[in-house]
Design a protein around this motif. Structure first.
Motif, PDB file in Angstrom:
ATOM      1  N   VAL A   1      60.819 -16.699 -36.067  1.00  0.00           N
ATOM      2  CA  VAL A   1      61.946 -18.044 -35.898  1.00  0.00           C
ATOM      3  C   VAL A   1      61.695 -18.879 -36.651  1.00  0.00           C
ATOM      4  O   VAL A   1      60.446 -19.574 -36.817  1.00  0.00           O
ATOM      5  CB  VAL A   1      61.768 -18.670 -34.210  1.00  0.00           C
TER       6      VAL A   1
ATOM      7  N   GLU B   1      73.793 -22.357 -34.516  1.00  0.00           N
ATOM      8  CA  GLU B   1      72.788 -21.562 -35.263  1.00  0.00           C
ATOM      9  C   GLU B   1      73.567 -20.006 -35.434  1.00  0.00           C
ATOM     10  O   GLU B   1      73.715 -19.715 -36.830  1.00  0.00           O
ATOM     11  CB  GLU B   1      71.800 -21.032 -34.171  1.00  0.00           C
TER      12      GLU B   1
ATOM     13  N   SER C   1      62.952 -22.756 -29.114  1.00  0.00           N
ATOM     14  CA  SER C   1      61.376 -22.235 -28.936  1.00  0.00           C
ATOM     15  C   SER C   1      60.468 -23.460 -28.453  1.00  0.00           C
ATOM     16  O   SER C   1      60.996 -24.320 -27.913  1.00  0.00           O
ATOM     17  CB  SER C   1      61.184 -21.643 -30.333  1.00  0.00           C
TER      18      SER C   1
ATOM     19  N   TRP D   1      65.528 -15.860 -33.171  1.00  0.00           N
ATOM     20  CA  TRP D   1      66.136 -17.198 -32.356  1.00  0.00           C
ATOM     21  C   TRP D   1      67.384 -16.527 -31.512  1.00  0.00           C
ATOM     22  O   TRP D   1      67.759 -17.154 -30.529  1.00  0.00           O
ATOM     23  CB  TRP D   1      66.950 -18.054 -33.655  1.00  0.00           C
TER      24      TRP D   1
ATOM     25  N   SER E   1      64.823 -23.513 -34.237  1.00  0.00           N
ATOM     26  CA  SER E   1      63.754 -23.342 -33.345  1.00  0.00           C
ATOM     27  C   SER E   1      63.878 -24.324 -32.041  1.00  0.00           C
ATOM     28  O   SER E   1      62.913 -24.318 -31.486  1.00  0.00           O
ATOM     29  CB  SER E   1      62.458 -23.429 -34.026  1.00  0.00           C
TER      30      SER E   1
END
Length: 585
Positions: A213, A377, A221, A66, A218
């Motif tokens: 990830v 994150e 992503s 990530w 995510s």
């Protein structure tokens, strides 16, 4: 805005904050993080920040992809734009995302914060096994104009694959055996059964996500960007905002303040404190950012709720002016410029006047959400280090899955589930739980609520259709309990929360009182290829969850409310209203 909350805010800038009496603890934690060179070590993929176990180090190193997404994903933008253009040109107008937890929550954020751009596809997120909710989505679709996004990192998520089987059959019947597959897109990891299925069946598109990830990390992503692209979000601009935050998260003390390191230090320091321990991170948002709450709830709960400790995220709370603030909360306010900020600004003033620890992040526009995804994150990874735990695993999630699978195995053998005998009945309500000295339902609920201890929180686990009406009714129940007990009350719809806060409830500190709410299905749906229905699957998940909670020694009761959810929740509210009048502490 409150003028006595220090600092400024925005992507990559210092947030407004006021820690009050907790300032020394936060500064001490920040100094320790600087001394340990945490920023450099995170970017250096040094997994020894979180564990000494060689096996865990290797597993963590395989979960840090990530960090690269803001700079790695721009090369995929043209492909994402092409998919949207192809679908629009082919007459598609709607998308339905089939996924759970990390595969669905960021998509919901994008839909609620950005809406639908002109000439793009509207998006519905289906993350449930509730048959009424599935039917509500299904009955509103024109299948000829709908694409289904099957999103699962493992490729085997039980709920997602059941949803897929249902809508595949619907499309085969309505569109024909040669056309159905062109209405499906898959997002998954390479080499698993879903990837193989998409290739063999001829799905319109297959997106193989970076394997390093994890689900809850995510949002930037394919799991987040595919649905965002179909909504018409400018993906280049989104990733630019994420990259700005990522750049700021490289900052070391000699260069400037790392905005995510500061948040992580505050999360960790306040959750580690003892007088008092402020481990209830309460997120406030302006209306357009409300869906960010469930996303950050999963991130924090699943990452930190383990080893008998953790941070309890409290989101979506509707605090009244007289509701108690408590002494165990840390408040974070996400404020979108130009949104309706009056109510939350007024609450912020109250928090500051009460010397509550607060941080405020002001977003200039919805694209700053990409920066917030990355900030939280990174901060959660920092908080994991502060709490001496591994934020990248979820060891207690499988316990509920195992128990649910056992319940389904029994159903397949005997056509019955392992139901417990209620301890009390009252009209449409029945309750199961520990033996308590009570002969009526209100008295039983009062006796259960008396089990509350300082530092606790309550959790409502509702295995019913997720709808605005039901959310409002559950909010009323939560407000009733919060007002009497003075503790935070969280609300989760099952089985959705099992992929979010379920880890915390079983693996975190034993500070939760769970009220599980189940129903008898008024309508049910078969799952093609399975010997059980969606209703049976949902009930097995509720039974498995309760069995797992009790296995972990949690205080939990189960209330069955009948087939009419609205009436059942109303009856439960009335019983609890009477129960709180009986409470004496």
């Amino acid at each position: 805005m409150a003028s006595n909350v220090e600092g400024t805010s925005g992507a990559g800038e210092s947030p407004r904050r006021r820690f009050g009496a907790q300032e020394p603890a936060v500064q001490e934690m920040l100094a320790a993080l600087h001394k340990a060179q945490v920023t450099r070590r995170i970017w250096g993929r040094d997994a020894s920040l979180w564990t000494d176990s060689r096996a865990e180090v290797l597993a963590i190193e395989d979960r840090l992809g990530w960090l690269d997404l803001p700079t790695a994903m721009p090369v995929e933008v043209a492909r994402l734009q092409a998919l949207r253009a192809e679908l629009v040109a082919a007459g598609f107008r709607h998308a339905v995302l089939l996924g759970m937890g990390g595969s669905s929550l960021s998509a919901e954020v994008y839909r609620e914060a950005f809406g639908v751009a002109a000439g793009s596809l509207d998006l519905a997120v289906l993350d449930t096994t509730d048959p009424t909710e599935i039917l509500r989505i299904d009955e509103g679709l024109n299948l000829a104009e709908t694409v289904f996004i099957v999103a699962s990192k493992s490729g085997t998520t039980a709920e997602t694959m059941a949803q897929y089987q249902y809508f595949r059959e619907r499309c085969e019947v309505a569109l024909g055996p040669s056309a159905w597959a062109r209405h499906f897109v898959a997002i998954t990891d390479a080499g698993n059964s879903l990837a193989a299925l998409a290739q063999e069946s001829g799905f319109r598109a297959l997106y193989l996500n970076p394997a390093d990830v994890g689900g809850r990390f995510s949002a930037l992503s394919f799991f987040g960007l595919v649905p965002a692209a179909l909504l018409g979000v400018d993906i280049d601009r989104l990733l630019e905002h994420a990259a700005q935050m990522a750049d700021a998260c490289h900052l070391t003390p000699d260069k400037g303040e790392n905005p995510a390191l500061l948040l992580g230090a505050a999360m960790g320091a306040l959750a580690n404190a003892t007088a008092p321990r402020r481990d209830k991170l309460t997120l406030l948002t302006t209306p357009r950012l409300a869906s960010f709450g469930p996303w950050v709830e999963q991130l924090i709960a699943e990452s930190t709720g383990k080893d008998g400790k953790g941070i309890v995220p409290v989101v979506g709370e509707q605090l009244g002016p007289r509701d108690p603030l408590g002494s165990d909360r840390f408040w974070v306010y996400l404020r979108l410029a130009g949104d309706d900020c009056a109510a939350t600004d007024a609450l912020l003033e109250r928090l500051v006047e009460a010397d509550q620890p607060v941080m405020v992040f002001t977003l200039r526009d919805p694209y700053d959400l990409a920066a917030e995804f990355f900030r939280w994150e990174f901060a959660t990874a920092v908080a994991g280090h502060c709490l001496s735990l591994n934020p990248f695993d979820q060891p207690d999630v499988d316990s509920a899955k195992r128990q649910a699978r056992q319940a389904l195995d029994r159903y397949e053998r005997t056509r019955s589930l392992p139901e417990e005998t209620p301890v009390l009945r009252d009209g449409s309500l029945s309750v199961g739980g520990p033996a308590l000295d009570a002969s009526t339902l209100p008295a039983y609920l009062a006796a259960f609520l008396r089990l509350t201890q300082p530092g606790d929180y309550a959790a409502l686990h509702a295995y019913v259709e997720r709808s605005p009406e039901h959310a409002a009714l559950l909010g009323d129940i939560a407000a009733l309990i919060r007002g009497k007990l003075g503790i935070p009350v969280t609300v989760g719809f099952g089985p959705r929360f099992l992929h979010s806060t379920g880890q915390l409830h079983k693996g975190g500190a034993n500070k939760v009182l769970v009220v599980q709410i189940t129903q008898a299905e008024a309508r049910d749906l078969p799952i093609p290829g399975a010997s059980y229905s969606f209703g049976i699957l949902k009930r097995a998940q509720a039974l498995g969850d309760m069995a797992s909670l009790r296995e972990a020694g949690r205080r939990a009761v189960r209330v069955q409310i009948g087939t009419d959810v609205r009436e059942g929740l109303g009856a439960l509210h009335r019983a609890l209203t009477e129960a709180v009048t009986l409470l004496r502490f």
